[in-house]
Design an enzyme around this catalytic site. Structure first.
Site, mmCIF file in Angstrom:
data_model
loop_
_atom_site.group_PDB
_atom_site.id
_atom_site.type_symbol
_atom_site.label_atom_id
_atom_site.label_comp_id
_atom_site.label_asym_id
_atom_site.label_seq_id
_atom_site.Cartn_x
_atom_site.Cartn_y
_atom_site.Cartn_z
ATOM 1 N N GLY A 94 0.873 -1.174 0.000
ATOM 2 C CA GLY A 94 0.000 0.000 0.000
ATOM 3 C C GLY A 94 0.907 1.221 0.000
ATOM 4 O O GLY A 94 2.138 1.077 -0.014
ATOM 5 N N GLY A 96 3.094 3.260 1.461
ATOM 6 C CA GLY A 96 3.813 3.219 2.723
ATOM 7 C C GLY A 96 4.592 4.497 2.995
ATOM 8 O O GLY A 96 5.013 4.766 4.121
ATOM 9 N N ARG A 97 4.813 5.252 1.928
ATOM 10 C CA ARG A 97 5.542 6.504 2.132
ATOM 11 C C ARG A 97 5.079 7.572 1.151
ATOM 12 O O ARG A 97 5.856 8.375 0.648
ATOM 13 C CB ARG A 97 7.027 6.279 1.965
ATOM 14 C CG ARG A 97 7.354 5.621 0.636
ATOM 15 C CD ARG A 97 8.656 6.058 0.219
ATOM 16 N NE ARG A 97 9.168 5.147 -0.801
ATOM 17 C CZ ARG A 97 10.371 5.223 -1.216
ATOM 18 N NH1 ARG A 97 11.189 6.107 -0.728
ATOM 19 N NH2 ARG A 97 10.788 4.421 -2.150
ATOM 20 N N GLY A 135 8.561 5.807 6.084
ATOM 21 C CA GLY A 135 7.628 6.649 5.332
ATOM 22 C C GLY A 135 8.283 7.795 4.585
ATOM 23 O O GLY A 135 7.606 8.663 4.050
ATOM 24 N N ARG A 185 4.116 14.432 -6.890
ATOM 25 C CA ARG A 185 3.965 13.697 -8.144
ATOM 26 C C ARG A 185 2.587 13.978 -8.717
ATOM 27 O O ARG A 185 1.614 14.072 -7.967
ATOM 28 C CB ARG A 185 4.142 12.207 -7.850
ATOM 29 C CG ARG A 185 4.150 11.319 -9.054
ATOM 30 C CD ARG A 185 4.797 9.982 -8.763
ATOM 31 N NE ARG A 185 4.016 9.179 -7.840
ATOM 32 C CZ ARG A 185 4.435 7.983 -7.369
ATOM 33 N NH1 ARG A 185 5.610 7.498 -7.719
ATOM 34 N NH2 ARG A 185 3.683 7.296 -6.548
ATOM 35 N N ASP A 262 2.906 -4.221 -8.193
ATOM 36 C CA ASP A 262 2.478 -3.011 -7.475
ATOM 37 C C ASP A 262 3.130 -1.759 -8.067
ATOM 38 O O ASP A 262 2.746 -0.648 -7.706
ATOM 39 C CB ASP A 262 2.787 -3.116 -5.973
ATOM 40 C CG ASP A 262 4.230 -3.466 -5.705
ATOM 41 O OD1 ASP A 262 4.694 -4.509 -6.198
ATOM 42 O OD2 ASP A 262 4.922 -2.687 -5.022
ATOM 43 N N ASN A 263 4.096 -1.938 -8.955
ATOM 44 C CA ASN A 263 4.717 -0.785 -9.609
ATOM 45 C C ASN A 263 4.265 -0.643 -11.058
ATOM 46 O O ASN A 263 4.870 0.104 -11.827
ATOM 47 C CB ASN A 263 6.246 -0.903 -9.562
ATOM 48 C CG ASN A 263 6.787 -0.764 -8.147
ATOM 49 O OD1 ASN A 263 6.129 -0.180 -7.291
ATOM 50 N ND2 ASN A 263 7.956 -1.309 -7.898
HETATM 51 P P1 AMP Z 1 8.789 0.086 -3.740
HETATM 52 O O1 AMP Z 1 9.847 -0.963 -3.775
HETATM 53 O O2 AMP Z 1 9.307 1.485 -3.618
HETATM 54 O O3 AMP Z 1 7.826 -0.052 -4.873
HETATM 55 O O4 AMP Z 1 7.961 -0.144 -2.404
HETATM 56 C C1 AMP Z 1 7.326 -1.345 -2.043
HETATM 57 C C2 AMP Z 1 6.454 -1.107 -0.833
HETATM 58 O O5 AMP Z 1 7.247 -0.656 0.258
HETATM 59 C C3 AMP Z 1 5.359 -0.069 -1.032
HETATM 60 O O6 AMP Z 1 4.239 -0.482 -0.286
HETATM 61 C C4 AMP Z 1 5.994 1.181 -0.461
HETATM 62 O O7 AMP Z 1 5.057 2.127 -0.049
HETATM 63 C C5 AMP Z 1 6.780 0.605 0.715
HETATM 64 N N1 AMP Z 1 7.952 1.435 1.080
HETATM 65 C C6 AMP Z 1 9.079 1.646 0.358
HETATM 66 N N2 AMP Z 1 9.928 2.442 1.016
HETATM 67 C C7 AMP Z 1 9.317 2.768 2.184
HETATM 68 C C8 AMP Z 1 9.668 3.572 3.315
HETATM 69 N N3 AMP Z 1 10.828 4.223 3.379
HETATM 70 N N4 AMP Z 1 8.778 3.649 4.322
HETATM 71 C C9 AMP Z 1 7.613 3.004 4.287
HETATM 72 N N5 AMP Z 1 7.223 2.242 3.262
HETATM 73 C C10 AMP Z 1 8.058 2.116 2.220
HETATM 74 MG MG MG Z 2 6.270 0.888 -5.409
#
Ligand code: AMP
Ligand code: MG
Length: 500
Positions: A94, A96-97, A135, A185, A262-263
């Site tokens: 979800g 997350g940040r 986050g 964004r 998710d991306n």
């Molecule tokens: P990503 O690899 O950036 O696509 O992130 C995968 C998941 O990890 C997503 O749910 C992001 O929101 C969460 N996420 C990535 N980096 C962080 C962070 N620094 N703090 C909290 N959630 C994160």
């Molecule tokens: Mg992502």
């Protein structure tokens, strides 16, 4: 042009994301950053959208990006989604940040692909989906996303975009301690394949339909929401958009690095930039993400992964669409990727008429680029700049390889089929046509790193300078000469982690 306060926001609209219900989002307020300062506002993007940021007080923008203020019509939400990460289903994903701050109608929507746009604040603090994360985003990754969004837009590859960026003194721990940053964004939608997977795996069938209808309502107006096969049409659209975008990545040497579902944007936008890279040396098995041990997301795996991801989405839609229709749509994927890739590559090589042997001629050049470790974009740009008659004295001399010289002779002969009469004019036409699709400038990894170092040292002008270049990377700009050059051996092949 409308100010931020005057924009038509959609929080009360029946087709707003918030109206899809509590299972798809959680209201969350941003967590303020300390000593925030604006690094850049992309005024040309604001103008394209019709949003007036020139007369917006810097203080207000700073507060909005720092998360210390939200506008009255904003309704910040953390979106819930899941997804397949490196092939494994993860139910705990979800925003997350980041937060969806607001959905709005772009005042200039007549000139844009979409009427509705989202403001999303990346790096805004913890949410229920942060798991163990803080986050936050750091300056390094924020500058990279800011610049690559403009770079992709300049290359005409579908992408989310970045409207403004802010730094702060809030410290976050990565491999080293770094300063937190945020990025505003904008995109027509932040809905991912993973949103649909979440609803499918949690058995929320009604929500699944509503989500597909939300996307069709705003982004696929050609689909009649009363049509009995609307979900089939929806999936076919996603297949086609995804195929086109991935073909463009392939033609322009772009490696995404983390093609988890998710991306993957439901609109086929290039989304969630992490350890991306453009190829320098033409190396088809290049892996830009050093956490990708098996090379699942290597450059030449991307078209196949696009299909894998679409299959995962098709499965998530299997309660709405019968299996045959899903298979039929998936079947079209490869042919769309191939024909779009071929079209782009023919243009990059300046081929007009379709002749037998064209695909082989292009492939032989790529094969030689790989074998001789030539720079992909630089070589193509050289072919588009050089006078057809001087190849053997210039380019062949530089490359100094018998096989390449032999290829050039055949290429020259092939070009003479399309550009035979009136040599000077025709060759100029060829050069112009090729230069219009072969960028002189690229956001190469080492150049992005150089920009990051400057920003970290307070030299923010570099961002404006890069945006000007990236907005039209096909023409010459007054900028440092090394921006149009390939990297030296030491600068090559930087590998990046996901830690951002
Ligand atoms: P990503 O690899 O950036 O696509 O992130 C995968 C998941 O990890 C997503 O749910 C992001 O929101 C969460 N996420 C990535 N980096 C962080 C962070 N620094 N703090 C909290 N959630 C994160
Ligand atoms: Mg992502």
């Amino acid at each position: 042009m409308k100010s931020l306060a005057q924009l038509e926001y959609l929080h009360d609209h029946p087709y707003s994301y918030a109206k899809l219900g509590a299972s798809l989002s959680t209201p969350v307020m941003p967590e303020p950053l300390t000593h925030p300062y604006l690094i850049h506002i992309n005024q040309s993007l604001a103008k394209r959208l019709g949003v007036d940021l020139l007369n917006t007080e810097q203080e207000l923008l700073t507060s909005l990006l720092a998360g210390s203020e939200v506008l009255p019509n904003w309704q910040p939400l953390a979106m819930k989604y899941t997804g397949h990460q490196f092939g494994q289903y993860n139910p705990d994903l979800g925003d997350g940040r980041g937060l969806l701050l607001a959905e709005f109608i772009a005042p200039n929507s007549a000139d844009l692909d979409s009427k509705k746009w989202d403001f999303h604040l990346k790096g805004s603090g913890q949410t229920p989906y942060s798991r163990n994360g803080d986050g936050r985003a750091v300056i390094r990754s924020t500058v990279r996303e800011y610049l690559i969004s403009a770079a992709m837009q300049g290359l005409r590859i579908p992408t989310t975009q970045a409207l403004a960026m802010l730094g702060s003194t809030t410290l976050v721990q990565r491999e080293e301690t770094e300063c937190a940053a945020t990025l505003l964004r904008v995109a027509p939608s932040h809905i991912r394949f993973g949103h649909f997977e979440y609803l499918f795996y949690s058995g929320q069938d009604q929500q699944l339909k509503l989500l597909a209808e939300h996307v069709m309502h705003w982004h696929m107006p050609e689909i009649d929401l009363n049509a009995p096969d609307k979900y089939e049409q929806f999936f076919a659209q996603v297949v086609s958009r995804t195929a086109n975008t991935i073909a463009q990545w392939h033609a322009y040497g772009f490696c995404h690095g983390v093609m988890n579902t998710d991306n993957m944007s439901i609109l086929g936008l290039t989304f969630d930039y992490g350890p991306f890279a453009f190829l320098d040396t033409y190396q088809p098995n290049y892996i830009c993400n050093h956490s990708d041990y098996s090379g699942r997301y290597a450059f030449d795996e991307q078209p196949g992964i696009g299909q894998w991801n679409l299959s995962a989405l098709g499965y998530a839609l299997s309660k709405l669409i019968d299996t045959d229709a899903i298979e039929t749509a998936l079947h079209r994927y490869s042919s769309i990727v191939q024909s779009e890739y071929r079209r782009l590559m023919r243009a990059r090589f300046g081929l007009i008429s379709e002749q037998d042997g064209d695909p082989e001629l292009i492939n032989e050049c790529l094969f030689l680029m790989e074998k001789l470790e030539l720079d992909y974009h630089y070589t193509l740009r050289c072919l588009s700049e050089i006078d057809c008659r001087n190849w053997h004295s210039d380019l062949a001399h530089d490359i100094n390889n018998a096989e390449f010289s032999e290829w050039l002779t055949r290429y020259q002969a092939r070009l003479s089929v399309d550009y035979i009469h009136d040599h000077d004019n025709k060759d100029k036409q060829r050069q112009q046509a090729m230069q219009a699709v072969n960028p002189k400038y690229l956001l190469r990894t080492h150049l992005a790193q150089e920009a990051i170092t400057l920003v970290e040292n307070g030299q923010y002008d570099v961002i404006e300078q890069w945006l000007k270049v990236l907005e039209n990377p096909f023409i010459a700009h007054d900028c440092p000469p090394h921006w149009s050059q390939p990297p030296s051996n030491e600068q090559k092949g930087h590998c990046l982690s996901c830690s951002s």
